[in-house]
Design an enzyme around this catalytic site. Structure first.
Site, short mmCIF file in Angstrom:
data_model
loop_
_atom_site.label_atom_id
_atom_site.label_comp_id
_atom_site.label_asym_id
_atom_site.label_seq_id
_atom_site.Cartn_x
_atom_site.Cartn_y
_atom_site.Cartn_z
N SER A 128 34.89 35.21 34.93
CA SER A 128 35.50 33.96 34.49
C SER A 128 34.67 32.70 34.73
O SER A 128 35.12 31.75 35.39
CB SER A 128 36.89 33.79 35.08
OG SER A 128 37.62 32.97 34.22
N GLY A 158 29.55 36.85 31.02
CA GLY A 158 29.92 38.12 30.39
C GLY A 158 30.21 39.23 31.37
O GLY A 158 30.34 40.39 30.99
N THR A 213 48.85 41.08 33.14
CA THR A 213 50.22 40.78 33.57
C THR A 213 50.52 39.30 33.46
O THR A 213 51.68 38.91 33.34
CB THR A 213 50.44 41.20 35.04
OG1 THR A 213 49.44 40.57 35.85
CG2 THR A 213 50.36 42.71 35.21
N ASP A 214 49.48 38.45 33.52
CA ASP A 214 49.75 37.00 33.69
C ASP A 214 50.52 36.40 32.52
O ASP A 214 51.54 35.75 32.73
CB ASP A 214 48.47 36.22 34.05
CG ASP A 214 47.33 36.30 33.05
OD1 ASP A 214 47.45 37.03 32.05
OD2 ASP A 214 46.30 35.62 33.29
N ASP A 223 42.88 33.22 35.78
CA ASP A 223 41.51 32.75 36.04
C ASP A 223 41.50 31.36 36.66
O ASP A 223 40.86 31.12 37.68
CB ASP A 223 40.70 32.74 34.74
CG ASP A 223 40.72 34.08 34.02
OD1 ASP A 223 41.09 35.07 34.66
OD2 ASP A 223 40.37 34.12 32.84
C1 GLA Z 1 41.28 37.49 31.04
C2 GLA Z 1 42.24 36.32 30.90
C3 GLA Z 1 43.29 36.32 32.01
C4 GLA Z 1 43.96 37.68 32.11
C5 GLA Z 1 42.93 38.79 32.14
C6 GLA Z 1 43.55 40.16 32.07
O1 GLA Z 1 40.52 37.35 32.21
O2 GLA Z 1 41.52 35.11 30.89
O3 GLA Z 1 44.22 35.29 31.80
O4 GLA Z 1 44.88 37.85 31.07
O5 GLA Z 1 41.99 38.70 31.09
O6 GLA Z 1 44.35 40.40 33.17
#
Ligand code: GLA
Length: 380
Positions: free
Chosen positions: A127, A123, A35-36, A173
């Protein structure tokens, strides 16, 4: 991860004390999948694991990057950062931060000794990249006496990821790593962006099951989903998907290419689920929160198609277990980890049973990681 203090470790590697030590947490994507970058809302939790950076300036224009990950030092010359590959490719995160600083009016540190240590499993979709970006940003800024506000630090991390590392991610993240608070979830309205915190439901805990599976094309698939979402927004004549409601999207189905429509439906309905989750959290309706989490996973599975057989298996096994409120893939998808939100009746024995069932089917055990929440990025 090392057991010695970061300062002692830095001393051992570089023969002197660091000038600054920083730490930034990893994050769990609670709900709000992809969604971001569509301008939507998202909820995440900063966790009690992360990346620690220690740093001291040098006057000879050398940049030494040491990581406990492989116990090696990469030496680069000061100047415009150049993208690295192979063993040195992890330095692209701090280098991306250095490249981002001038875009935010911050001056760039020249030479330094830099040490990074992490207790985040790589992994697992937690993040580690945002954590290293934010810990690096605070170290580079602090060592040069610059103290921009938290939102700027978050944006510096995101800029590094988008423009240097080359992933078109949104602000989830870095935003959660920057604005995290122990015992809370971070709410982000990504269109602003606007950051807030929401208390975690009492008695609930997070469990991460890391499958150690990763689609070979994961970065390319993330970018492809990003493009499909933008194509749907363009067909709808809006800047981004947050600008359409579920009803408007349904009414416009004929205008959108079928795959892009499925992706858009996931995003638009997911934004509605995030808002419903915030309300359910406020009302203490934890069973409802759990059902929304699982619904998010089903949408990933069938509409956004960023799940895998392994992740689906774990979600099915978890939601069938006593004490689990809900479960879903966490992060970008295409492998990685599943998150479960559970109550006190779910413990190590139940988690073990899920892992054993998974191992019987796939021949490898997932890691079981009970997770606590932790504070956001800071100078220690
Ligand atoms: C990864 C990206 C985020 C987000 C998610 C999915 O973690 O780094 O910015 O888009 O995927 O929601």
């Amino acid at each position: 991860m090392s057991n010695a203090t970061p300062s002692a470790q830095f001393q051992k590697v570089f023969g002197r004390a660091p000038e600054i030590v920083t730490r930034a947490p990893g994050r769990i994507e609670f709900i709000g999948n992809h969604t971001d970058y569509n301008g939507g809302t998202v909820l995440g939790a900063s966790i009690d694991r992360g990346v620690t950076v220690a740093l001291a300036k040098r006057t000879d224009g050398k940049r030494n990057f040491y990581s406990t990950y492989n116990g090696k030092t990469v030496t680069l010359e000061a100047g415009a950062p150049v993208k690295q590959s192979g063993e040195a490719s992890w330095t692209n995160y701090p280098l991306g931060v250095l490249a981002a600083l001038p875009h935010f009016g911050q001056s760039v540190i020249e030479g330094f000794d830099y040490y990074a240590d992490s207790d985040l499993p790589a992994g697992a979709g937690l993040s580690s990249s945002a954590a290293i970006e934010l810990a690096s940003a605070l170290a580079f800024l602090g060592a040069t006496g610059q103290h921009p506000d938290r939102e700027t630090v978050v944006k510096i991390g995101k800029h590094a990821e988008n423009h240097f590392v080359g992933v078109p991610c949104g602000i989830l993240d870095q935003g959660v790593s920057g604005f995290g608070k122990a015992g809370h979830l971070v709410f982000i309205d990504c269109a602003g962006p606007r950051f807030d915190t929401v208390p975690m439901p009492a008695g609930a805990s997070f469990w991460i099951f890391n499958t150690h599976t990763k689609h070979a094309l994961v970065d390319g698939l993330y970018s492809a989903r990003h493009r499909e979402c933008m194509a749907a927004a363009q067909a709808l004549g809006v800047k981004w998907l947050v600008d359409v409601s579920v009803d408007q999207l349904r009414a416009a189905e004929a205008k959108i290419e079928p795959t892009a429509f499925k992706r858009a439906r996931h995003v638009v309905e997911e934004i509605a689920r995030v808002d419903a989750t915030v309300k359910a959290l406020g009302a203490g309706k934890i069973a409802e929160v759990g059902a929304l989490l699982t619904a998010s996973h089903r949408s990933s599975q069938h509409l956004f198609e960023n799940s895998t057989e392994e992740l689906d298996f774990l979600v099915d096994a978890l939601v069938a277990s006593t004490g689990v409120y809900g479960a879903r893939l966490t992060g970008g998808g295409f492998g990685g980890a599943v998150m479960a939100l559970a109550g006190p009746s779910f413990g190590a024995a139940q988690a073990e049973a899920v892992a054993a069932a998974y191992a019987a089917k796939f021949g490898a055990r997932p890691d079981i990681l009970p997770m606590g929440t932790g504070d956001g990025a800071k100078v220690l």
